[in-house]
Motif scaffolding. Structure first.
Motif, mmCIF file in Angstrom:
data_model
loop_
_atom_site.group_PDB
_atom_site.id
_atom_site.type_symbol
_atom_site.label_atom_id
_atom_site.label_comp_id
_atom_site.label_asym_id
_atom_site.label_seq_id
_atom_site.Cartn_x
_atom_site.Cartn_y
_atom_site.Cartn_z
ATOM 1 N N GLU A 65 0.827 -1.206 0.000
ATOM 2 C CA GLU A 65 0.000 0.000 0.000
ATOM 3 C C GLU A 65 0.863 1.259 0.000
ATOM 4 N N GLY A 66 2.139 1.103 0.340
ATOM 5 C CA GLY A 66 3.045 2.257 0.391
ATOM 6 C C GLY A 66 2.870 3.101 1.635
ATOM 7 N N THR A 67 2.253 2.498 2.687
ATOM 8 C CA THR A 67 2.036 3.243 3.939
ATOM 9 C C THR A 67 2.678 2.515 5.119
ATOM 10 N N ASP A 109 3.529 2.544 12.653
ATOM 11 C CA ASP A 109 3.434 3.402 13.842
ATOM 12 C C ASP A 109 2.052 3.325 14.476
ATOM 13 N N GLU A 110 1.013 3.316 13.640
ATOM 14 C CA GLU A 110 -0.354 3.249 14.169
ATOM 15 C C GLU A 110 -0.620 1.886 14.827
ATOM 16 N N LEU A 111 -0.141 0.848 14.176
ATOM 17 C CA LEU A 111 -0.337 -0.485 14.780
ATOM 18 C C LEU A 111 0.396 -0.602 16.125
ATOM 19 N N PHE A 112 1.591 -0.030 16.152
ATOM 20 C CA PHE A 112 2.346 -0.083 17.415
ATOM 21 C C PHE A 112 1.573 0.614 18.543
ATOM 22 N N ARG A 113 1.063 1.791 18.257
ATOM 23 C CA ARG A 113 0.290 2.523 19.276
ATOM 24 C C ARG A 113 -0.960 1.736 19.681
ATOM 25 N N PRO A 123 -6.867 3.781 6.628
ATOM 26 C CA PRO A 123 -7.753 2.644 6.360
ATOM 27 C C PRO A 123 -6.998 1.327 6.361
ATOM 28 N N THR A 124 -5.757 1.344 5.929
ATOM 29 C CA THR A 124 -4.986 0.098 5.916
ATOM 30 C C THR A 124 -4.826 -0.443 7.323
ATOM 31 N N ILE A 159 -6.754 0.066 9.896
ATOM 32 C CA ILE A 159 -8.049 -0.424 10.386
ATOM 33 C C ILE A 159 -8.363 -1.788 9.780
ATOM 34 N N GLN A 160 -8.104 -1.922 8.498
ATOM 35 C CA GLN A 160 -8.396 -3.190 7.825
ATOM 36 C C GLN A 160 -7.514 -4.332 8.352
ATOM 37 N N LEU A 161 -6.267 -4.014 8.607
ATOM 38 C CA LEU A 161 -5.358 -5.058 9.103
ATOM 39 C C LEU A 161 -5.766 -5.519 10.511
ATOM 40 N N VAL A 162 -6.103 -4.601 11.348
ATOM 41 C CA VAL A 162 -6.535 -4.976 12.716
ATOM 42 C C VAL A 162 -7.844 -5.761 12.639
ATOM 43 N N SER A 163 -8.745 -5.303 11.792
ATOM 44 C CA SER A 163 -10.020 -6.007 11.655
ATOM 45 C C SER A 163 -9.796 -7.425 11.147
ATOM 46 N N MET A 164 -8.843 -7.567 10.268
ATOM 47 C CA MET A 164 -8.563 -8.898 9.730
ATOM 48 C C MET A 164 -8.074 -9.843 10.831
ATOM 49 N N VAL A 165 -7.179 -9.343 11.654
ATOM 50 C CA VAL A 165 -6.654 -10.187 12.747
ATOM 51 C C VAL A 165 -7.760 -10.527 13.733
ATOM 52 N N VAL A 166 -8.573 -9.544 14.091
ATOM 53 C CA VAL A 166 -9.675 -9.782 15.038
ATOM 54 C C VAL A 166 -10.676 -10.748 14.430
ATOM 55 N N GLY A 167 -10.982 -10.559 13.149
ATOM 56 C CA GLY A 167 -11.948 -11.424 12.479
ATOM 57 C C GLY A 167 -11.462 -12.850 12.365
ATOM 58 N N SER A 168 -10.169 -13.042 12.315
ATOM 59 C CA SER A 168 -9.633 -14.405 12.222
ATOM 60 C C SER A 168 -9.498 -15.068 13.598
ATOM 61 N N GLY A 169 -9.922 -14.351 14.650
ATOM 62 C CA GLY A 169 -9.895 -14.949 16.000
ATOM 63 C C GLY A 169 -8.516 -14.955 16.643
#
Lengths: 183, 175
Positions: free
Chosen positions: B20-22, B28-32, B71-72, B74-84
């Motif tokens: 995504e180039g971000t 940084d956002e995931l770390f926080r 958005p990336t 948010i989507q990555l965190v949602s993916m991990v949560v959705g996968s249990g």
């Protein structure tokens, strides 16, 4: 016999107030007297002397017996006295020995008593010092605990009250950066 | 969760963010977010409760991060949560950060401060840590009031603790 009769008759004729000699008797009297005396002495010698001699011997024997008995008793007494003296000597030696033993035992008991007292004194002193140290340590521990508790409460209260203002926060951060950069 | 699986998730997230180039922002956002997740019992309970449907937990994520993260992220965190794998989220994110830093030849420096650091302070601290460790660092600052004051910096296995909390604890221990 005639002479005697004559003499008696003649004596009747003699003046009684007059004597042929102031000390010596008449011859007849002297003769008859001598004979009578001899007869008396003969009889005494014949019958009295053996009795006297026998009594004298008995007396001598009695005295000798008494003397022998006395000597025996004296010897016995001396022997007994020697035994008594010996026994007295033994008693004295025994007394001395008993005294010596008593002295030795008394000294031993005294020494043991002193040693025991010294040990007890040392033990009591050590126990007292230990108690004092324990009490001191306990008191010190209690004081430390109390100080620690109060200090912790003081720290917690200070922290709860917002001990660090913004300036101090910044100072801490700058100090940390400086220290890390200098290391 | 096995370390290999954590590594796998971290690698996937890393690749997505890089594609995504971000990567820098997402990292940084995931770390926080990971640090917030660790420090908040309520958030941890809500996201890891299997009784709550995955869609609802993903909605919580979107509510929390919407407008605050890319958005990336948010989507990555949602993916991990959705996968249990919610419980492994901090470990996955840490691996992601390590991988991202490693790709740039940087060491991850996690810095906890009682108050937010200014940009200048962060720059000087980054330089100071680089000087101290001998390598450039990827500075990750976490505001943690529990340390009361000062800073705690962790670079690999090295911990440089200049916090007031530690000093207070040492003081209490000595008392």
């Amino acid at each position: 016999m005639n002479q005697l009769a004559f003499g008696l008759i003649a004596a009747d004729d003699i003046d009684p107030a007059r004597s042929p000699h102031w000390l010596l008797p008449e011859d007849a009297e002297l003769i008859f007297g001598t004979i009578s005396s001899i007869l008396v002495f003969a009889v005494l010698y014949k019958f009295g002397w053996p009795l006297f001699k026998k009594a004298l011997a008995a007396r001598t024997e009695s005295i000798q017996s008494a003397m022998d008995e006395s000597e025996t008793k004296l010897a016995d007494a001396q022997t007994e006295a020697a035994e008594i003296r010996s026994a007295a000597g033994d008693i004295d030696a025994e007394r001395q020995r008993l005294f010596a033993e008593a002295d030795t035992e008394a000294e031993s008991i005294l020494a043991e008593g002193r040693a025991r007292l010294d040990e007890e004194i040392v033990e009591l002193r050590e126990a007292a010092e230990s108690d004092i140290a324990l009490i001191g340590s306990r008191a010190s521990g209690e004081i430390r605990g109390e100080i620690s508790t109060l200090s912790r409460r003081a720290v917690d209260r200070a922290l709860a009250g917002g001990m660090l203002d913004d300036a101090m926060q910044q100072e801490l951060i700058e100090s940390f950066i400086s220290k890390v950069g200098a290391s | 969760m096995s370390d290999a699986r954590v590594q796998g998730y971290a690698k996937a997230l890393f690749e997505v963010a890089r594609a995504e180039g971000t990567l820098d922002e997402v990292e940084d956002e995931l770390f926080r977010f990971a640090r917030s997740y660790e420090s908040s019992d309520e958030l941890r309970t809500a996201l890891s409760d299997e009784g709550i449907p995955a869609a609802k937990r993903q909605a919580i994520i979107e509510d929390l991060l919407g407008g605050k993260a890319t958005p990336t992220t948010i989507q990555l965190v949602s993916m991990v949560v959705g996968s249990g794998r919610t419980r492994d989220l901090p470990a996955i994110i840490d691996k992601l950060v390590a991988r991202a830093s490693s790709s740039k030849n940087l060491a991850v420096a996690e810095v906890r401060s009682a108050v937010p650091l200014t940009d200048d302070q962060q720059a000087r601290l980054k330089a100071a840590l680089a000087n101290a460790t001998g390598s450039d660092v990827n500075l990750k600052v976490v505001v943690d009031p529990s340390i009361i004051g000062g800073i705690v910096a962790t670079v690999g296995d090295t911990v440089i603790d200049g916090s007031v909390r530690t000093r207070v604890d040492q003081l209490k221990s000595r008392l």
